[in-house]
Each structure stands twice: as C-alpha cells, then as structure tokens.
Write a protein that holds these residues in place. Structure first.
Motif, PDB file in Angstrom:
ATOM      1  N   LEU A  86     -91.243  19.559  32.966  1.00  0.00           N
ATOM      2  CA  LEU A  86     -91.978  18.822  31.936  1.00  0.00           C
ATOM      3  C   LEU A  86     -91.091  17.733  31.343  1.00  0.00           C
ATOM      4  CD1 LEU A  86     -94.495  18.401  30.238  1.00  0.00           C
ATOM      5  CD2 LEU A  86     -93.651  20.185  28.683  1.00  0.00           C
ATOM      6  N   LYS A  87     -89.817  18.041  31.139  1.00  0.00           N
ATOM      7  CA  LYS A  87     -88.872  17.064  30.590  1.00  0.00           C
ATOM      8  C   LYS A  87     -88.788  15.822  31.484  1.00  0.00           C
ATOM      9  CE  LYS A  87     -84.032  16.546  29.321  1.00  0.00           C
ATOM     10  NZ  LYS A  87     -82.729  17.197  29.237  1.00  0.00           N
ATOM     11  N   THR A  88     -88.689  16.037  32.796  1.00  0.00           N
ATOM     12  CA  THR A  88     -88.607  14.915  33.735  1.00  0.00           C
ATOM     13  C   THR A  88     -89.919  14.135  33.755  1.00  0.00           C
ATOM     14  OG1 THR A  88     -86.984  16.056  35.100  1.00  0.00           O
ATOM     15  CG2 THR A  88     -88.220  14.281  36.146  1.00  0.00           C
ATOM     16  N   LEU A  89     -91.030  14.834  33.795  1.00  0.00           N
ATOM     17  CA  LEU A  89     -92.338  14.174  33.802  1.00  0.00           C
ATOM     18  C   LEU A  89     -92.505  13.300  32.566  1.00  0.00           C
ATOM     19  CD1 LEU A  89     -95.126  13.829  35.132  1.00  0.00           C
ATOM     20  CD2 LEU A  89     -95.856  15.855  33.871  1.00  0.00           C
ATOM     21  N   LEU A  90     -92.178  13.827  31.401  1.00  0.00           N
ATOM     22  CA  LEU A  90     -92.295  13.057  30.161  1.00  0.00           C
ATOM     23  C   LEU A  90     -91.357  11.856  30.164  1.00  0.00           C
ATOM     24  CD1 LEU A  90     -92.555  15.975  27.580  1.00  0.00           C
ATOM     25  CD2 LEU A  90     -94.407  14.474  28.364  1.00  0.00           C
ATOM     26  N   ALA A  91     -90.134  12.045  30.671  1.00  0.00           N
ATOM     27  CA  ALA A  91     -89.167  10.948  30.712  1.00  0.00           C
ATOM     28  C   ALA A  91     -89.619   9.835  31.645  1.00  0.00           C
ATOM     29  CB  ALA A  91     -87.799  11.477  31.133  1.00  0.00           C
ATOM     30  N   VAL A  92     -90.180  10.193  32.788  1.00  0.00           N
ATOM     31  CA  VAL A  92     -90.653   9.182  33.734  1.00  0.00           C
ATOM     32  C   VAL A  92     -91.852   8.444  33.149  1.00  0.00           C
ATOM     33  CG1 VAL A  92     -91.692   8.814  36.019  1.00  0.00           C
ATOM     34  CG2 VAL A  92     -89.723  10.339  35.765  1.00  0.00           C
ATOM     35  N   LEU A  93     -92.785   9.179  32.576  1.00  0.00           N
ATOM     36  CA  LEU A  93     -93.941   8.520  31.946  1.00  0.00           C
ATOM     37  C   LEU A  93     -93.486   7.550  30.855  1.00  0.00           C
ATOM     38  CD1 LEU A  93     -96.487  11.467  31.752  1.00  0.00           C
ATOM     39  CD2 LEU A  93     -96.696   9.391  33.144  1.00  0.00           C
ATOM     40  N   LYS A  94     -92.550   7.977  30.023  1.00  0.00           N
ATOM     41  CA  LYS A  94     -92.039   7.097  28.966  1.00  0.00           C
ATOM     42  C   LYS A  94     -91.383   5.853  29.559  1.00  0.00           C
ATOM     43  CE  LYS A  94     -89.271   6.871  24.845  1.00  0.00           C
ATOM     44  NZ  LYS A  94     -88.542   7.564  23.821  1.00  0.00           N
ATOM     45  N   ALA A  95     -90.630   6.042  30.636  1.00  0.00           N
ATOM     46  CA  ALA A  95     -89.931   4.921  31.267  1.00  0.00           C
ATOM     47  C   ALA A  95     -90.897   3.877  31.815  1.00  0.00           C
ATOM     48  CB  ALA A  95     -89.017   5.428  32.384  1.00  0.00           C
ATOM     49  N   VAL A  96     -92.114   4.282  32.179  1.00  0.00           N
ATOM     50  CA  VAL A  96     -93.100   3.319  32.680  1.00  0.00           C
ATOM     51  C   VAL A  96     -94.089   2.908  31.586  1.00  0.00           C
ATOM     52  CG1 VAL A  96     -92.880   4.061  35.075  1.00  0.00           C
ATOM     53  CG2 VAL A  96     -94.671   5.079  33.641  1.00  0.00           C
TER      54      VAL A  96
END
Length: 110
Positions: A86-96
């Motif tokens: 979930l941490k990675t998913l949220l970080a990637v979404l935020k980055a885009v």
C-alpha cells in the motif's frame, strides 16, 4: 527501386502520449485499473496500467525517485507479477499527481 518506410508509432507509445495529453483520460484509465487490482485474475492488467501512467507522467526513473524507491523495484512492482505494498502504491500515485479514494461498492438507494 527503394521504398522509404516511415517509422510506426507503437500502440504503447500512442497510449502514453494520449494519457500525457489528457489528464482526465489518465484519471479514468487509473480508476478502471484500480478496479482490476481487486480481481486476482485481472491484477496484472491493473499493474501494467499503473506502469503506463507512470511512464506518461515523468517516466519510471523519475516516478521511482519521487516515490522514494529504486527504479528496479518500481519495474518489478509494476510488472504482471508485481505485488505492490500500500505504501508503494500510494507513493507512485502521488508521484503521478493522483491519490487513492474510496467509494461504496453498493450505491445507497433512496
């Protein structure tokens, strides 16, 4: 007699260009992708869609750096067999430039 063959643009490259040019399309694309993450038989399509959006909005290297993970980890995570935290998913979404949201699976009836 020689014929000049023009370079064809791949479907993937065209998809990236369309997502980059139309933010609302990218958001709807990700909404559909997120729904597929819930289905184990369709999870690969959702992860690959997120990868395509990452390519459209900065490229995998830049998105990985913004998300605080290595490019190799992002490639592996957003592959057909990936399993992002979930941490990675949220970080990637935020980055885009996107975020995760929740809605009722069953709309309320009046």
């Amino acid at each position: 007699m020689s014929k000049k063959i023009s370079a064809a643009v791949s479907h993937h490259e065209r998809e990236i260009a369309e997502l980059r040019a139309d933010r609302e399309l990218a958001v709807e694309y990700m909404k559909a992708a997120m729904e597929s993450l819930d289905n184990p038989d369709d999870r690969a399509a959702g992860l690959l869609a997120l990868r395509t959006v990452a390519e459209a909005y900065g490229g995998l290297g830049a998105v990985a750096a913004e998300a605080g993970i290595s490019r190799e980890t992002l490639y592996r995570t957003l592959s057909a067999k990936g399993n992002p935290t979930l941490k990675t998913l949220l970080a990637v979404l935020k980055a885009v430039g996107m975020k995760l949201s929740v809605e009722s699976e069953h709309p309320a009836t009046a």
